[in-house]
Design a protein around this motif. Structure first.
Motif, PDB file in Angstrom:
ATOM      1  N   VAL A   1      28.024  24.914  -2.087  1.00  0.00           N
ATOM      2  CA  VAL A   1      28.589  26.261  -2.237  1.00  0.00           C
ATOM      3  C   VAL A   1      28.206  26.980  -0.957  1.00  0.00           C
ATOM      4  N   GLU A   2      29.208  27.333  -0.152  1.00  0.00           N
ATOM      5  CA  GLU A   2      28.915  27.810   1.193  1.00  0.00           C
ATOM      6  C   GLU A   2      29.834  28.931   1.663  1.00  0.00           C
ATOM      7  N   PRO A   3      29.712  30.102   1.024  1.00  0.00           N
ATOM      8  CA  PRO A   3      30.527  31.216   1.498  1.00  0.00           C
ATOM      9  C   PRO A   3      30.103  31.657   2.900  1.00  0.00           C
ATOM     10  N   GLY A   4      31.067  32.211   3.622  1.00  0.00           N
ATOM     11  CA  GLY A   4      30.777  32.711   4.957  1.00  0.00           C
ATOM     12  C   GLY A   4      31.641  33.910   5.277  1.00  0.00           C
ATOM     13  N   LEU A   5      31.249  34.598   6.305  1.00  0.00           N
ATOM     14  CA  LEU A   5      31.990  35.786   6.741  1.00  0.00           C
ATOM     15  C   LEU A   5      31.745  35.913   8.248  1.00  0.00           C
ATOM     16  N   TYR A   6      32.812  35.851   9.045  1.00  0.00           N
ATOM     17  CA  TYR A   6      32.659  35.760  10.501  1.00  0.00           C
ATOM     18  C   TYR A   6      33.710  36.621  11.200  1.00  0.00           C
ATOM     19  N   VAL A   7      33.432  36.919  12.473  1.00  0.00           N
ATOM     20  CA  VAL A   7      34.454  37.548  13.319  1.00  0.00           C
ATOM     21  C   VAL A   7      35.069  36.442  14.168  1.00  0.00           C
ATOM     22  N   VAL A   8      36.219  35.937  13.712  1.00  0.00           N
ATOM     23  CA  VAL A   8      36.919  34.868  14.447  1.00  0.00           C
ATOM     24  C   VAL A   8      38.129  35.516  15.113  1.00  0.00           C
ATOM     25  N   ASP A   9      38.012  35.781  16.410  1.00  0.00           N
ATOM     26  CA  ASP A   9      39.060  36.558  17.083  1.00  0.00           C
ATOM     27  C   ASP A   9      40.436  35.907  16.990  1.00  0.00           C
ATOM     28  N   GLN A  10      40.466  34.565  17.054  1.00  0.00           N
ATOM     29  CA  GLN A  10      41.755  33.869  16.946  1.00  0.00           C
ATOM     30  C   GLN A  10      42.475  34.204  15.649  1.00  0.00           C
ATOM     31  N   LEU A  11      41.715  34.392  14.583  1.00  0.00           N
ATOM     32  CA  LEU A  11      42.335  34.678  13.280  1.00  0.00           C
ATOM     33  C   LEU A  11      42.663  36.160  13.149  1.00  0.00           C
ATOM     34  N   LEU A  12      41.911  36.988  13.857  1.00  0.00           N
ATOM     35  CA  LEU A  12      42.154  38.429  13.757  1.00  0.00           C
ATOM     36  C   LEU A  12      43.341  38.885  14.600  1.00  0.00           C
ATOM     37  N   GLU A  13      43.683  38.068  15.608  1.00  0.00           N
ATOM     38  CA  GLU A  13      44.812  38.434  16.496  1.00  0.00           C
ATOM     39  C   GLU A  13      46.074  38.774  15.712  1.00  0.00           C
ATOM     40  N   ALA A  14      46.292  38.035  14.625  1.00  0.00           N
ATOM     41  CA  ALA A  14      47.513  38.232  13.831  1.00  0.00           C
ATOM     42  C   ALA A  14      47.593  39.643  13.252  1.00  0.00           C
ATOM     43  N   PHE A  15      46.447  40.332  13.183  1.00  0.00           N
ATOM     44  CA  PHE A  15      46.421  41.666  12.549  1.00  0.00           C
ATOM     45  C   PHE A  15      46.215  42.789  13.562  1.00  0.00           C
ATOM     46  N   ASP A  16      46.404  42.456  14.812  1.00  0.00           N
ATOM     47  CA  ASP A  16      46.233  43.428  15.883  1.00  0.00           C
ATOM     48  C   ASP A  16      47.016  44.706  15.567  1.00  0.00           C
ATOM     49  N   GLY A  17      46.355  45.852  15.660  1.00  0.00           N
ATOM     50  CA  GLY A  17      47.052  47.121  15.426  1.00  0.00           C
ATOM     51  C   GLY A  17      47.196  47.488  13.957  1.00  0.00           C
TER      52      GLY A  17
ATOM     53  N   GLY B   1      28.516  35.833  12.759  1.00  0.00           N
ATOM     54  CA  GLY B   1      28.851  35.814  11.336  1.00  0.00           C
ATOM     55  C   GLY B   1      27.674  35.380  10.493  1.00  0.00           C
ATOM     56  N   VAL B   2      27.992  35.042   9.262  1.00  0.00           N
ATOM     57  CA  VAL B   2      26.974  34.668   8.271  1.00  0.00           C
ATOM     58  C   VAL B   2      27.527  33.506   7.444  1.00  0.00           C
ATOM     59  N   ARG B   3      26.711  32.509   7.170  1.00  0.00           N
ATOM     60  CA  ARG B   3      27.056  31.510   6.147  1.00  0.00           C
ATOM     61  C   ARG B   3      25.761  31.099   5.455  1.00  0.00           C
ATOM     62  N   ILE B   4      25.867  30.894   4.146  1.00  0.00           N
ATOM     63  CA  ILE B   4      24.731  30.419   3.353  1.00  0.00           C
ATOM     64  C   ILE B   4      25.261  29.237   2.547  1.00  0.00           C
ATOM     65  N   GLU B   5      24.557  28.126   2.605  1.00  0.00           N
ATOM     66  CA  GLU B   5      25.064  26.901   1.956  1.00  0.00           C
ATOM     67  C   GLU B   5      23.955  26.153   1.213  1.00  0.00           C
ATOM     68  N   ASP B   6      24.201  25.925  -0.058  1.00  0.00           N
ATOM     69  CA  ASP B   6      23.307  25.114  -0.893  1.00  0.00           C
ATOM     70  C   ASP B   6      24.107  23.977  -1.514  1.00  0.00           C
ATOM     71  N   SER B   7      23.385  22.937  -1.936  1.00  0.00           N
ATOM     72  CA  SER B   7      23.995  21.875  -2.742  1.00  0.00           C
ATOM     73  C   SER B   7      23.508  22.041  -4.169  1.00  0.00           C
ATOM     74  N   VAL B   8      24.454  21.991  -5.106  1.00  0.00           N
ATOM     75  CA  VAL B   8      24.078  22.159  -6.511  1.00  0.00           C
ATOM     76  C   VAL B   8      24.531  20.969  -7.335  1.00  0.00           C
ATOM     77  N   HIS B   9      23.727  20.666  -8.336  1.00  0.00           N
ATOM     78  CA  HIS B   9      24.011  19.577  -9.278  1.00  0.00           C
ATOM     79  C   HIS B   9      24.410  20.238 -10.598  1.00  0.00           C
ATOM     80  N   VAL B  10      25.585  19.896 -11.090  1.00  0.00           N
ATOM     81  CA  VAL B  10      26.079  20.521 -12.324  1.00  0.00           C
ATOM     82  C   VAL B  10      25.413  19.856 -13.536  1.00  0.00           C
TER      83      VAL B  10
END
Ligand code: GLY
Ligand code: MN
Ligand code: MN
Length: 435
Positions: A376-392, A409-418
């Motif tokens: 489980v590894e959510p993340g949140l980053y400033v990826v300029d290539q992806l933001l270009e599409a929303f310029d303006g 950015g930030v990412r936190i990742e653990d492995s979990v056993h169900v």
């Protein structure tokens, strides 16, 4: 590893079932050989066939074979060349040897003559190897057999869980050393060396190139360049690095802020809390895809709480903006492979789930069941290539985004056993034990 006997019995049963379902008589698994660089005689690090290490805790024996015919003891042909150039292959006495018929060979012709006619009925699973191309085999890497085996691998045995726990313990120890090196002002390469040194690993012994990223580099999802000098100011540190134990993988990400307070530290904290909250929500029967979408909604809320948007979290998700900040999947199966197999399979006979157009990079579409292990590894980053599409686009608070850019950015990742009613967090438990 007290559970090995049960593990190999389960592997045998699974092969029995898969061979019967696909109509093959037997299987010949080849460990593989080191690839050699173009126009050169130097090999790349050896990576064993995952199907070989599924049976045996042996990861450093190229050119070896396992032959298995249901009802018979598995036969292992371990290759030990007569070779004065290299250190001899060691075969220390170990538990696995009680469960197989072991033959040490120094020539592949011995394997061929020992198996004789049996080869023509065997399904071969392994990479291409020139001396084997002339062998008459029943089939080579038949997809239906591989699909069947891959589907089953989502259920981890008790032995596999122990190996994964051990891999996480090793990686957690190394992560702690890397964190300390970051706070001491080390460069990326020095942090990488601190990581490896803490566990006495060679670089080729970790399951994937460690991601050791300072500042803006944290926004590069697979950053593995390693600057040789420390930046003038280290603001943030994202480390995504693992370890192997008996061929089983750890895959852990942590993010650290240099400053113990301030908005970036709070953002790291918020992603960490969200990761733990979604892990608490995991129950057998849910679909991993739904969990991924739920995470997008949580990321949307964080983005709004931290003032990256001037609209509601619902709108942030509906308008597709979360994909620009959280572009990868929430996680994947993990085991013998970092991105372990079977995540797209709907059934053992190879039917697969259709990929989602909105979430194309998610590798796990199956329902959650007890016995599975995934990240489980959510993340949140400033990826300029992806933001270009929303310029303006005025929905975005570009001033706020500019404030985050120097941290990456930030990412936190653990492995979990169900488990039957929730999860065991293998990674957090490992850190707690390594304190
Ligand atoms: N380290 C690769 C991944 O997290 O999937
Ligand atoms: Mn991962
Ligand atoms: Mn990772």
């Amino acid at each position: 590893m007290g559970n090995y006997a049960n593990h190999i019995a389960t592997v045998q049963q699974r092969f029995d079932e898969a061979l019967t379902a696909t109509g093959f008589d037997s299987v010949l698994i080849y460990s593989g050989q080191p690839a050699v660089a173009f126009l050169d005689d130097n090999p790349y690090p050896f990576r064993v066939n995952p199907m070989f290490k599924y049976w045996l805790p042996i990861t450093e024996s190229p050119k070896s074979f396992i032959y298995y015919q249901p009802g018979q003891k598995p036969r292992v042909y371990l290759f030990r060349p007569r070779d004065f150039w290299h250190a001899p292959v060691q075969i220390p006495t170990a538990e696995w040897q009680d469960h197989v018929e072991l033959k040490v060979v120094d020539n592949l012709a011995q394997v061929r003559s020992d198996l004789g006619d049996k080869l023509t009925a065997a399904a071969f699973i392994g990479e291409q190897y020139e001396p084997v191309t002339s062998w008459q085999l029943g089939a080579r890497n038949p997809q239906n057999l591989i699909d069947h085996l891959h589907f089953q691998r989502s259920q981890k045995t008790a032995y596999e869980l122990d190996c994964l726990r051990k891999a996480n313990r090793i990686a957690a120890r190394a992560h702690n050393a890397a964190r300390d090196a970051f706070y001491a002002g080390a460069s990326e390469i020095e942090i990488q060396h601190a990581y490896l040194n803490a566990i006495k690993f060679r670089e080729q012994e970790v399951p994937y190139n460690s991601i050791i990223a300072l500042n803006e580099h944290s926004a590069i999802l697979h950053y593995d360049v390693y600057d040789r000098t420390a930046p003038a100011e280290s603001r943030s540190f994202l480390i995504d690095a693992g370890a192997l134990y008996n061929g089983y993988c750890a895959d852990i990400t942590r993010t650290y802020a240099a400053q113990k307070s301030g908005f970036y530290q709070e953002l790291v904290e918020a992603v960490d809390q969200a990761e733990q909250a979604i892990i608490r929500a995991i129950k057998p029967g849910m679909s991993y895809y739904d969990l991924h979408v739920q995470m997008h909604h949580m990321i949307a809320k964080i983005l709004v709480d931290f003032n990256f948007f001037k609209i509601s979290p619902e709108e942030v998700y509906e308008r597709g903006y979360t994909n620009a900040f959280f572009p990868h999947g929430l996680g994947h199966y993990i085991g013998l492979q970092v991105h372990d197999v079977g995540g797209f399979l709907k059934s053992a006979d190879g039917q697969s789930f259709e990929r989602s157009a909105r979430h194309p990079f998610l590798r796990l579409l199956r329902d959650i069941e007890p016995g599975q292990v995934f990240t489980v590894e959510p993340g949140l980053y400033v990826v300029d290539q992806l933001l270009e599409a929303f310029d303006g686009n005025d929905d975005f608070n570009w001033t706020r985004i500019a404030e985050l850019r120097p941290y990456g950015g930030v990412r936190i990742e653990d492995s979990v056993h169900v488990t039957e009613d929730g999860v065991e967090n293998i990674t957090r438990d490992a850190f707690a034990e390594e304190k």
